[in-house]
Every structure is written in C-alpha cells, then in structure tokens.
Design a protein around this motif. Structure first.
Motif, mmCIF file in Angstrom:
data_model
loop_
_atom_site.group_PDB
_atom_site.id
_atom_site.type_symbol
_atom_site.label_atom_id
_atom_site.label_comp_id
_atom_site.label_asym_id
_atom_site.label_seq_id
_atom_site.Cartn_x
_atom_site.Cartn_y
_atom_site.Cartn_z
ATOM 1 N N GLU A 152 4.634 -40.131 39.899
ATOM 2 C CA GLU A 152 4.252 -40.768 38.633
ATOM 3 C C GLU A 152 3.230 -39.905 37.880
ATOM 4 O O GLU A 152 3.339 -39.726 36.658
ATOM 5 N N ARG A 153 2.279 -39.358 38.612
ATOM 6 C CA ARG A 153 1.282 -38.477 37.966
ATOM 7 C C ARG A 153 1.949 -37.242 37.370
ATOM 8 O O ARG A 153 1.658 -36.828 36.251
ATOM 9 N N ALA A 154 2.875 -36.678 38.119
ATOM 10 C CA ALA A 154 3.566 -35.477 37.625
ATOM 11 C C ALA A 154 4.416 -35.826 36.403
ATOM 12 O O ALA A 154 4.475 -35.065 35.426
ATOM 13 N N ALA A 155 5.042 -36.989 36.454
ATOM 14 C CA ALA A 155 5.871 -37.417 35.314
ATOM 15 C C ALA A 155 4.985 -37.606 34.083
ATOM 16 O O ALA A 155 5.335 -37.180 32.970
ATOM 17 N N SER A 156 3.836 -38.213 34.286
ATOM 18 C CA SER A 156 2.929 -38.438 33.170
ATOM 19 C C SER A 156 2.418 -37.108 32.609
ATOM 20 O O SER A 156 2.368 -36.911 31.387
ATOM 21 N N ALA A 157 2.090 -36.187 33.487
ATOM 22 C CA ALA A 157 1.560 -34.892 33.032
ATOM 23 C C ALA A 157 2.618 -34.136 32.224
ATOM 24 O O ALA A 157 2.323 -33.575 31.157
ATOM 25 N N ALA A 158 3.833 -34.132 32.724
ATOM 26 C CA ALA A 158 4.898 -33.403 32.006
ATOM 27 C C ALA A 158 5.206 -34.078 30.677
ATOM 28 O O ALA A 158 5.492 -33.423 29.671
#
Ligand code: X8Z
Ligand code: ZN
Length: 606
Positions: free
Chosen positions: A69-75
C-alpha cells in the motif's frame, strides 16, 4: 477497471515534480512544432510514470499488505506530480495557432488524464495518494466478523444474497457488508476535499465537473444526453420493476415486500440491487423450457476458471481478433489466492503499457462470471489494439466505450451459440424460449440502468458540495428510492452508516456514469457488428461468433482509442453520431410485450 482509471497506481521513484525544467520558450512564443515536441515529451514522461504506478497498484491489489500500500501510494503520488507539472507546462502551447489536430487533442486530454486530480502542494498530494490507496485496501480487506471471531468477506455475503434464502438471512448478510464502510467515511471526506482542490488547481469547478468534461461536448450537454437516454429507457425499467416486485411480494409476503412502493434492497439477489439476475428462478417466464443458465453446463463439462477464460478468449479470436499474449495466462490473477488479501472486484490491466495484459478476478464457475470475463477481455482487447498510439490516446473513445465492448460481445452468447458450445441443452427458438432469454438479459442489464445512473448523480452532488458528509447516506437512499425504486431494509443515517462506501467504485474512485452509457452503447455496437456479420432477423437472435467482418469493424474502433472524438468513432462503427437507446429497446421488444401482459391490473411505480 480500465487503464485510464488506474490512477491509484504509483511510481516508486522520486516525485516527478523534480524533473528537469522545460526547455525555454522563445520570446515570440512557442510554435506548433514546439507544441508537438512538448506532447511527445509529455507522452514519454507519462508512460514512465504510469507504468510504475500500475505496477505498484497491481502488486497491492493482488496482495494487500502495508508495504504494498505504501509503495502504491508513493508511485501514485509521483505520477500525480508528473501530471500536474506537465499540465502546468502545457499552458503556453494550448493557444498556439496552427496546431496539428492530434497535438491539440492531446493537449486537451492531458488535463483530463486522471480521475483523481491532485493538489499542487506536495504534502497535500501525498495525502491524497495515501488516502486513495488506503480506501482501496480497506474495501479489498473488508470483512464482517461475529463475536466468535468467524469472518465473512464480500464473496461469502454475496453468495447468501444470491441464494435468496429467508429475508432474515439476507438482511443479516446485507447489513454485515454495509458495516464495512463506516470506517472509510473520514478518508472519503478527505479524498473529496483534496481531489476537489486538484480539480480547481487545473481550472475545473470540482472533480464532478472535470469528469463531465471528458466527452467531447460541453459538460452540460453530457448531462442532457444522460437525461435523454434515461427518459428513453425508464418505461422499460418501470415494467420490469413492477413485475419483479409483484413476484417478490408473492414470495415473501406483502409485509416484507409491499406490493406498491420500493423493493427492499436486500431481496434482489445482489448487494447493491444493481443486477437482479439471481431473481431469474423467481421470474422465469416459462419454467418448462430448457434452462438457459450455463452454470450447470460448465460444471458438467468440468470447465474450470481457466477454461472459462479460454472460452471467452475463444469468442474474440473466432472473430479474427488476436490471441491474448502468453504472459496474460502467466501473470493474471484468476482465483483468490490462499493466505492473501486481494481486491476481488474484477478488473483488466495492461500493467506495463506494452501488451502486458492481465485480469484480476476471483472467478466463480457460473453464468454471471462467464459474462464478466467477456467484459474484462473487452478491456484487454481495447488495450491491445490501441497499444501503438501515444499514451494520451490510449483510452476508450469515451469511457463508456471501454465498458461496453466486452458486454457487446457477450450479447452474442445467445442460446443458439451456447448450445453449439455444449453448455446448455436443446433450446427452443419459439416465443417462450425467447422471452426466457430476454428476462435473463433484462435482469442483468435493464435492472442495472438506474443504478448506473445514480452513483455519479450522487458523486456529482458530493464533489460540488451540494451534499456534505452529514447527508452522504441520506442522499444515497433518496436517489436509490427515486431512481431505482429500492429502499434500505432498515433505517439508515449519517452518524452510524456510510452506505455509498459499500460499493467498490466509491472508495475506488472509479467514475460510474460510464457503465450507464455502456449499457446503452453495447446494443449499438452489437447491432453494428450484427449488420457487419450479415445477420438477418431480430437483433436478439444475432450472434457474431465466427464473424471476421464483425471482428474487423470492432478492431478498427478499438485501434482508434481516444485519438478522435467519440462521435466520429461511433459513426465509423454504427453510422450514427449519438448515443441512442433504440437498439436496446428494439432488442427487448418481446420482453416488453410480455411485461405489459403480466402487469395488467397491477399498480406500477413506487
Ligand atoms: O466494475 C465493473 C466491472 C469492472 S470495470 C466488473 N462493473 C460495474 C460494477 O460491477 O459495478 C461492470 C458492470 C458495472
Ligand atoms: Zn469494466
């Protein structure tokens, strides 16, 4: 879901706003050649950002973990930053005289290239990306657990409604799923505030106004088009509603389903009362006719989930369309994986924007999901055929087209065709067989129309600030009562409930009017493909299976993507420039007569 809506994806690199400064524009102002060069650069930058965004969104949606989820948000935040910067940079080019049409169109599409516009302020942009990723995960992980710790997810609860057991049992399942939504409400409020800021930053009044601007016509004209189509289909919906209510009232008793007034929303066999196909056994006009439901046939033939996918692909390839790439079968998610939480809501992807086609679905071996597979592959074939266009043109002619393609193909799953595939027994081509099939179709497609219309009616009000958090659920039920003629089974309020959040596309921020349009357009597409296939006779008897002529017309439409106004694209396929409910009404002519007979002496409406 289409790639154009994968704006919840993410880019796992540094925010795009730190990209190199744009080349200086000379004092004389930019030329048409400068504008063309800018559009090329914008496409290249967007492609990089969107690839990273969708890769991270895919990783999250197929394995919902905090890290994903964090990676999705960052991208997603990085992709938002890139887009915001490019929109700002594009301003001087918009007014250049003598722009090439394709360049001018891409400059216009740039401002519409997301359904989640981000504020310029980086902190607020990151907040929006986090909020959107959080909402997506919350929906995907949604479960209702009892005191003993036993939990049921959406699939479990939908199965209870589909079975149509006692009203108490159905109410329990309906209530259980709707209890998943209230914790989403503060996040949804935040999403509305921040995305509205983003829309205003690029010159729209609010997100709803921005969404309505994506139709090659003034936004008010789009609203009029929707109203016109709705007025055309409403009489047919009212007839179906009247008949369904009468049968439900007979089954459950007038105390549970009053014979006048709205239908209780938990008794339609569907969590959102958006598709009533599970009521078919109750409404089957001629029960002595052979069954039209392929579920038993699929199971009898031992067709599993993969077999269903191959069957759907086989329909497209029978029309001369390309086979899906081998990677489709290697990379897709067809089943809910053991030990992982995922977003089961079906979607289609081109993760790397290079024919990396995939679907994500928790397939059930039944009739409904065979149709949904055609729907999803319609998206994948769109991705495939417009893959060589510049990224800004890689979407549907409008978003209703993207949603309508697979459904149009699935309209060719006629009893005659299903019999040839060995999925159902002998079929009768007499009036009784026809009316049974039409009832099956209408419970899926006509029942859907008001829901398709109301979701964004609600959201337009919310984004415009006409409906605030104190009235989210109240307004939702007003619209459901008014348009669908369904009512909440128990009193609902805005302190304890957030019922719109129980529908994927609200936390998922996927625009919904597209489905309403698709339900009209698909009959136009079907009619045009049937004409190309040389079909004679009523529209409801046509299957374009095996017609390369129909396939060629379809592929020509798909290949245009969004490179021309949708009116031109529609005209190329169908000969008309307007969305038009006539093919739909013409298709359902036999059912309409049947419903008139059945409803005689009944008081219809709610
Ligand atoms: O969301 C979908 C597809 C993916 S684009 C499965 N549909 C809408 C829904 O489920 O609410 C298809 C019909 C309407
Ligand atoms: Zn879809």
């Amino acid at each position: 879901m289409t790639r154009g809506t994968l704006l919840l994806g993410l880019v796992a690199c540094t925010p795009g706003s730190e990209a190199p400064p744009p080349p200086p524009v000379t004092e004389a102002g930019p030329t048409a050649a400068d504008a063309a060069a800018f559009v090329d650069r914008a496409n290249a930058e967007l492609l990089t950002a969107w690839r990273a965004e969708s890769a991270a969104a895919w990783a999250n949606a197929t394995d919902l973990t905090d890290e994903h989820e964090r990676a999705a948000s960052a991208a997603s935040a990085a992709s938002m930053a890139t887009l915001t910067r490019l929109i700002d940079e594009s301003v001087p080019y918009a007014t250049v005289v003598g722009l090439d049409d394709a360049v001018a169109r891409q400059l216009a599409l740039l401002r519409l290239a997301t359904s989640l516009p981000a504020p310029r302020d980086p902190m607020r942009r990151n907040d929006l990306a986090d909020t959107a990723a959080r909402l997506e995960s919350m929906y995907g992980k949604g479960k209702s657990c009892d005191a003993s710790g036993a939990c049921r997810d959406l699939g479990d609860l939908e199965a209870v409604l589909a079975r149509g057991g006692s009203p108490e049992e159905q109410l329990d399942a309906w209530t259980a799923w709707h209890s998943v939504a209230p914790p989403m409400k503060p996040h949804y409020e935040r999403l509305v505030t921040l995305a509205n800021e983003g829309a205003r930053d690029i010159g729209y009044a609010d997100v709803g106004a921005m969404w309505r601007s994506g139709y090659d016509m003034p936004p008010e004209a789009l609203v009029n088009e929707v109203d016109r189509l709705w007025a055309d289909v409403l009489p047919l919906y009212q007839k179906l509603h009247c008949h369904a209510r009468a049968r439900l009232s007979a089954k459950y008793g007038p105390d549970v389903v009053p014979p006048t007034g709205p239908i209780p929303a938990h008794l339609t066999g569907n969590m959102w009362a958006q598709s009533w196909e599970n009521l078919y056994p109750l409404l089957e006009p001629y029960p002595d006719e052979p069954s039209l439901d392929v579920t038993a046939g699929l199971r009898a033939k031992g067709v599993d989930e993969l077999g269903m996918v191959r069957m759907a692909e086989g329909f497209f390839t029978s029309m001369g369309l390309d086979p899906l790439p081998a990677t489709f079968y290697e990379r897709s998610m067809f089943l809910k994986p053991e030990g992982k939480e995922v977003v089961c809501h079906a979607s289609a992807w081109d993760v790397q924007w290079n024919d990396d086609l995939r679907i994500k679905m928790c397939i059930k071996v039944d009739h409904e999901d065979l149709v949904t597979l055609h729907h999803e592959l319609g998206h994948n074939y769109y991705f495939h055929y417009y893959n060589s266009l510049p990224p800004l043109f890689r979407s549907g002619a409008n978003d209703g087209f993207h949603e309508g393609v697979g459904d149009a193909v699935a309209l060719s799953l006629t009893p005659g065709h299903l019999q040839k595939m060995g999925l159902i027994g002998e079929v009768s081509a007499d009036d009784h067989g026809v009316v049974n099939k039409q009832m099956q179709d209408a419970l899926a497609k006509i029942a859907f129309l008001p829901f398709g219309r109301l979701v964004d009616q609600w959201r337009w009000d919310v984004f415009a600030g006409r409906v605030g958090p104190e009235a989210y659920t109240a307004r939702w039920w007003e619209l459901r009562r008014e348009l669908q003629g369904v009512a909440a089974p128990t009193p609902r309020n805005d302190v304890e409930h957030f019922d719109p959040g129980a529908k994927y596309h609200i936390p998922g921020n996927t625009p919904y009017m597209r489905y309403f349009m698709a339900h009209v357009l698909q009959f136009q597409f079907h009619e045009a493909m049937c004409r190309a296939a040389g079909h004679q006779g009523p529209l409801h008897t046509c299957s374009v299976y095996g017609s390369e002529e129909a396939g060629a017309r379809l592929a020509a439409m798909l290949s245009r993507g969004a490179s021309t106004p949708w009116q031109d694209t529609l005209e190329q396929l169908t000969g008309t420039r307007q969305m038009d409910a006539r093919p739909l009404l013409n298709y359902f002519e036999p059912l309409s007569k049947y419903l008139d007979e059945q409803n005689q002496g009944r008081t219809c409406g709610w």
